[in-house]
Scaffold this active site. Sequence first.
Site, mmCIF file in Angstrom:
data_model
loop_
_atom_site.group_PDB
_atom_site.id
_atom_site.type_symbol
_atom_site.label_atom_id
_atom_site.label_comp_id
_atom_site.label_asym_id
_atom_site.label_seq_id
_atom_site.Cartn_x
_atom_site.Cartn_y
_atom_site.Cartn_z
ATOM 1 N N LEU A 115 12.814 -2.537 -46.675
ATOM 2 C CA LEU A 115 13.781 -2.767 -45.594
ATOM 3 C C LEU A 115 14.844 -1.669 -45.572
ATOM 4 C CD1 LEU A 115 14.195 -6.661 -45.894
ATOM 5 C CD2 LEU A 115 12.630 -5.381 -44.423
ATOM 6 N N ASP A 162 13.883 5.669 -40.560
ATOM 7 C CA ASP A 162 14.847 4.740 -41.156
ATOM 8 C C ASP A 162 16.286 5.170 -40.868
ATOM 9 O OD1 ASP A 162 12.477 3.822 -42.144
ATOM 10 O OD2 ASP A 162 12.848 4.425 -44.217
HETATM 11 C C1 GLA Z 1 9.420 4.847 -45.380
HETATM 12 C C2 GLA Z 1 9.938 6.205 -44.915
HETATM 13 C C3 GLA Z 1 9.829 6.332 -43.383
HETATM 14 C C4 GLA Z 1 8.433 5.977 -42.888
HETATM 15 C C5 GLA Z 1 7.951 4.671 -43.507
HETATM 16 C C6 GLA Z 1 6.508 4.377 -43.187
HETATM 17 O O1 GLA Z 1 10.239 3.822 -44.912
HETATM 18 O O2 GLA Z 1 11.275 6.390 -45.301
HETATM 19 O O3 GLA Z 1 10.209 7.642 -43.004
HETATM 20 O O4 GLA Z 1 7.534 7.028 -43.124
HETATM 21 O O5 GLA Z 1 8.096 4.650 -44.915
HETATM 22 O O6 GLA Z 1 6.364 4.172 -41.821
#
Ligand code: GLA
Length: 377
Positions: A115, A162
């Site tokens: 998360l 994120d």
């Molecule tokens: C992590 C990474 C994101 C993305 C996700 C998978 O959260 O920080 O940049 O690549 O994995 O979608």
Amino acid sequence: MSKPRKFYAPGRVNLIGEYTDFNGGLVFPCAINRGTSLQITQDNSVSGIALSSEDFDFKTAIEFDGDIKPIDREWVNYPLGIVVEFVKLGFNSGSNGLNKLRFHYSGDLPLSAGLSSSASVSVLTAVAINELTGVGLSAQELALLAQRSENSFINVQCGIMDQFVIAMAEQDCAVALDCSTLMYQQVPLNLGDYRIVIGNTNQPRNLKGSAYNDRVNDCQSALKLLAPVTGAEQLAHVTPSQFQEHSGLLTDPIIRKRAQHVIEESDRVNRATIALKAGQLEEFGKLMQQSHKSLRDDFEVSSETLDCMVDLSMKTEGVIGSRMTGAGFGGCTVSLVHADAVDHFIQSVGGGYESQMKLKPDFYVTTAVNGASEVST
Ligand code: GLA
């Protein structure tokens, strides 16, 4: 600074679009009503900035002008990496007034659970330093700064999803983001009678930098072979029909599966966004199912616990879609559950999961909130 100042950054749940961001593809996350708080107080006994957290014993103090190096596996690396990025932009303790301060972090985001607790801390620190120094970077620039920090200081070659959603999210919306252009749309989450329910497997997500970075390398290998015949500069820009035509070039079955996931997943995000805007929630749910299957079988980032929770969720009445969310390897699932069925869902999936996996899960019924900012006190 006499009065303490408070900042807050949410975590995020990705509704669909996994491992597409660093391939220039589409993602569809929203910020959630769990996150990280930062309280900043003045303390004349501190030289530089003292960093502490409610959740960890480890504490340290940093000087902006010092040589800042990562500290083996410690949480402070996230704020430290942000400081390093500000230093690279030309800030130092002489000019920025960041001295004699205590930064104290706390929050209710489960850690290492998919998360984005780490991006939450990073973006939070970036927003706070930006406000304290009056540097004036935009929310988008802060997201990019936080991503650079994760790439170079933490050494995980993550994409922008994120940090972007944590910095830019708007209440009751999910962010439809094209990670190659950073063009985005705030899409109202008109879910009608459905709720977003996050299921935490409580299997710590063992995201060794290497497992994630291995996937990044696999995708680069696929692009090298597909770029000359498709003209695509990023893997997610190869269309599903181009992939059908040229997939034979990918003779390594692992590389072929990785590419297939990325190309189809980005296409699924596009279809899911259209479905949501048209109020076709069942279709959105189906795409979530396909996404999970592809992450499990082709990208191979799911886990026994995630698969168990998703399977149980899909067998439960009132659920129209369920999938792993985030980087995988443990962590959380996200499901769309009818409001009237949420209590039953939590009981039934929770009970089934606990008896099969011998782990007690947690569930969070979530709403979509605004991105990181200062909190008026
Ligand atoms: C992590 C990474 C994101 C993305 C996700 C998978 O959260 O920080 O940049 O690549 O994995 O979608």
